[in-house]
Design a protein around this motif. Structure first.
Motif, PDB file in Angstrom:
ATOM      1  N   SER A   1       0.811  -1.224   0.000  1.00 14.85           N
ATOM      2  CA  SER A   1       0.000   0.000   0.000  1.00 14.85           C
ATOM      3  C   SER A   1       0.844   1.274   0.000  1.00 14.85           C
ATOM      4  CB  SER A   1      -0.952  -0.003   1.210  1.00 14.85           C
ATOM      5  OG  SER A   1      -1.793  -1.139   1.180  1.00 14.85           O
ATOM      6  N   LYS A   2       1.775   1.357  -0.950  1.00 14.17           N
ATOM      7  CA  LYS A   2       2.610   2.546  -1.096  1.00 14.17           C
ATOM      8  C   LYS A   2       2.395   3.156  -2.473  1.00 14.17           C
ATOM      9  CE  LYS A   2       4.711   2.191   2.900  1.00 14.17           C
ATOM     10  NZ  LYS A   2       4.563   3.213   3.964  1.00 14.17           N
ATOM     11  N   GLN A   3       2.546   4.477  -2.550  1.00 12.60           N
ATOM     12  CA  GLN A   3       2.477   5.193  -3.817  1.00 12.60           C
ATOM     13  C   GLN A   3       3.538   6.284  -3.819  1.00 12.60           C
ATOM     14  OE1 GLN A   3      -1.383   6.849  -4.566  1.00 12.60           O
ATOM     15  NE2 GLN A   3      -2.348   4.879  -5.008  1.00 12.60           N
TER      16      GLN A   3
ATOM     17  N   GLY B   1       3.774  -6.718  -7.135  1.00 10.36           N
ATOM     18  CA  GLY B   1       2.968  -5.728  -7.844  1.00 10.36           C
ATOM     19  C   GLY B   1       3.238  -4.325  -7.316  1.00 10.36           C
ATOM     20  N   ASP B   2       2.677  -3.283  -7.917  1.00  5.87           N
ATOM     21  CA  ASP B   2       1.787  -3.384  -9.063  1.00  5.87           C
ATOM     22  C   ASP B   2       2.500  -2.983 -10.361  1.00  5.87           C
ATOM     23  OD1 ASP B   2      -0.540  -4.250  -7.792  1.00  5.87           O
ATOM     24  OD2 ASP B   2      -1.054  -2.232  -7.171  1.00  5.87           O
ATOM     25  N   GLY B   3       3.468  -2.024 -10.266  1.00  2.00           N
ATOM     26  CA  GLY B   3       4.200  -1.640 -11.455  1.00  2.00           C
ATOM     27  C   GLY B   3       4.500  -0.153 -11.502  1.00  2.00           C
ATOM     28  N   ILE B   4       5.086   0.267 -12.644  1.00  2.04           N
ATOM     29  CA  ILE B   4       5.498   1.649 -12.879  1.00  2.04           C
ATOM     30  C   ILE B   4       4.702   2.211 -14.050  1.00  2.04           C
ATOM     31  CG2 ILE B   4       7.426   3.133 -13.580  1.00  2.04           C
ATOM     32  CD1 ILE B   4       9.346   1.206 -12.306  1.00  2.04           C
ATOM     33  N   ALA B   5       4.446   3.510 -14.006  1.00  2.00           N
ATOM     34  CA  ALA B   5       3.859   4.220 -15.143  1.00  2.00           C
ATOM     35  C   ALA B   5       4.741   5.409 -15.489  1.00  2.00           C
ATOM     36  CB  ALA B   5       2.445   4.686 -14.831  1.00  2.00           C
ATOM     37  N   LEU B   6       4.949   5.634 -16.782  1.00  2.00           N
ATOM     38  CA  LEU B   6       5.701   6.781 -17.284  1.00  2.00           C
ATOM     39  C   LEU B   6       4.720   7.705 -17.985  1.00  2.00           C
ATOM     40  CD1 LEU B   6       8.643   4.677 -18.722  1.00  2.00           C
ATOM     41  CD2 LEU B   6       8.619   5.920 -16.552  1.00  2.00           C
TER      42      LEU B   6
ATOM     43  N   PHE C   1      -1.483   3.483 -10.855  1.00  2.00           N
ATOM     44  CA  PHE C   1      -0.047   3.371 -10.568  1.00  2.00           C
ATOM     45  C   PHE C   1       0.459   4.624  -9.835  1.00  2.00           C
ATOM     46  CE2 PHE C   1      -0.910   0.624 -14.147  1.00  2.00           C
ATOM     47  CZ  PHE C   1      -0.235  -0.546 -13.820  1.00  2.00           C
ATOM     48  N   GLY C   2      -0.346   5.139  -8.928  1.00  2.00           N
ATOM     49  CA  GLY C   2       0.051   6.294  -8.136  1.00  2.00           C
ATOM     50  C   GLY C   2      -0.302   7.629  -8.742  1.00  2.00           C
TER      51      GLY C   2
ATOM     52  N   ALA D   1       4.624   4.994  -9.332  1.00  2.93           N
ATOM     53  CA  ALA D   1       4.519   3.563  -9.058  1.00  2.93           C
ATOM     54  C   ALA D   1       3.612   3.360  -7.855  1.00  2.93           C
ATOM     55  CB  ALA D   1       5.892   2.948  -8.800  1.00  2.93           C
ATOM     56  N   ALA D   2       3.105   2.133  -7.731  1.00  2.82           N
ATOM     57  CA  ALA D   2       2.215   1.825  -6.624  1.00  2.82           C
ATOM     58  C   ALA D   2       2.349   0.358  -6.245  1.00  2.82           C
ATOM     59  CB  ALA D   2       0.773   2.156  -6.991  1.00  2.82           C
ATOM     60  N   THR D   3       2.085   0.070  -4.990  1.00  3.21           N
ATOM     61  CA  THR D   3       1.960  -1.297  -4.504  1.00  3.21           C
ATOM     62  C   THR D   3       0.595  -1.434  -3.844  1.00  3.21           C
ATOM     63  OG1 THR D   3       2.905  -0.818  -2.317  1.00  3.21           O
ATOM     64  CG2 THR D   3       4.437  -1.415  -4.072  1.00  3.21           C
ATOM     65  N   GLY D   4       0.101  -2.662  -3.761  1.00  2.00           N
ATOM     66  CA  GLY D   4      -1.171  -2.927  -3.102  1.00  2.00           C
ATOM     67  C   GLY D   4      -0.986  -3.946  -2.006  1.00  2.00           C
TER      68      GLY D   4
END
Length: 335
Positions: free
Chosen positions: A74-76, A108-113, A126-127, A236-239
């Motif tokens: 649960s991080k962004q 998870g979850d991944g990165i977004a550019l 993704f945050g 980026a984000a995690t769940g």
């Protein structure tokens, strides 16, 4: 004459084939430092008036990397360029790492550019915010759609949005993606790379995840319209599952491209992000080689095509020579 006609026809066929522009070799002469994130980060990142990058959330800036999220649930986090980009043709090289303690599908979850109108807008994608305006490239490491088993994860995809479309997490963004490819980007013992190129209405995404210093095409879409004056960023984000999502560098290059007088005279800041030809989501299926089916012929495919064309020219020439010789012999008998 028959051999000559075959040669001409094959040459016309070859010149009619689409040719993909090569990704730049990273010439520092054209690197735009005001849009680039490189070491030492502390000279460029922060809240001072001279800083060119700002960050949010769980992002941690160290001497070796910018960690968007730690390997915790649960991080962004995100990092954004504070300087709008007014280049019409550009290419962004991203050096990154995705790694963590999770095994198999437990990550998870991944990165977004991003290249978007707004920056530092936290949200569920993704945050970053949903219904964004601009371009996003998603490096999705977790499968949400258990029915979409025709592709493997991690999966890289691209989306252009004018603010009207949502990103459907439950379907891994498939309804709105322009194209994509599977890429094994996790837990490598080396850094991984991604290049985003926008030039003359064409969006190209290339990857280098095998440490071979060779780009592999992932996405190639024509008919893309993007304005100037937007901001670059990464989030980026995690769940319930997590990973370390690290950005090592983001290097922006200006592409030296000529435009028509009509193109130069228009106000590029007023262009609305759009794509003239959007494929049906059912077409977004990987082939056995891992390449997207709608991408143009490249690499070994072009080599095989040229080889076949050369063999065809030789065959046409031989047949033409034989026909010509038989005609000569016939003419001699006639006289």
């Amino acid at each position: 004459m028959m051999g000559l006609r075959c040669v001409v026809m094959l040459l016309v066929l070859l010149t009619a084939l689409p040719v993909r522009a090569d990704i730049t070799d990273g010439n520092n002469e054209h690197m735009k430092r005001e849009h680039s994130l490189t070491k030492p980060y502390l000279q460029r990142v922060g809240t001072s008036p001279s800083s060119q990058w700002d960050f949010w959330g769980s992002t941690l800036v160290t001497s070796q990397y910018v960690r968007l999220t730690p390997d915790e649930r649960s991080k962004q986090g995100s990092i954004w360029n504070t300087v709008p980009c007014f280049l019409k043709d550009w290419e962004m090289h991203v050096q990154f790492r995705v790694h963590g303690s999770g095994k198999k599908n437990l990550h998870g979850d991944g990165i977004a550019l991003w290249y978007t109108k707004d920056r530092l807008r936290p949200g569920p994608i993704f945050g970053n915010q949903d219904h964004f305006v601009g371009l996003a490239v998603f490096l999705d490491t977790f499968r949400n759609d258990q029915h979409g088993m025709d592709r493997s994860f991690p999966y890289i995809s691209a989306m252009v949005n004018n603010g009207s479309q949502p990103y459907d997490h439950s379907k891994d963004g498939r309804p709105s993606e322009l194209g994509g490819c599977s890429a094994d980007i996790r837990n490598k013992d080396h850094d991984t790379y991604l290049a985003i190129r926008y030039s003359k209405g064409r969006l190209t995404v290339m990857i280098d995840v095998d440490d071979k210093n060779e780009w592999k095409e992932c996405i190639d879409v024509a008919g893309v319209r993007m304005p100037t004056g937007y901001y670059f960023g990464a989030s980026a984000a995690t769940g319930d599952l997590a990973d370390d999502h690290d950005i090592i560098s983001m290097k922006m290059y200006q592409l030296m491209v000529e435009h028509t007088p009509e193109e130069d005279s228009q106000d590029w800041t007023k262009i609305e992000p759009s794509v003239s030809l959007l494929k049906s989501p059912k077409d977004n299926i990987d082939d056995p080689t891992g390449n997207f089916r709608s991408t143009p012929l490249t690499g070994w495919k072009v080599f095989l095509l040229l080889l076949c064309a050369l063999l065809g020219i030789v065959v046409c020439a031989v047949v033409g020579a034989v026909v010509f010789q038989k005609r000569q012999e016939r003419n001699k008998r006639f006289y």
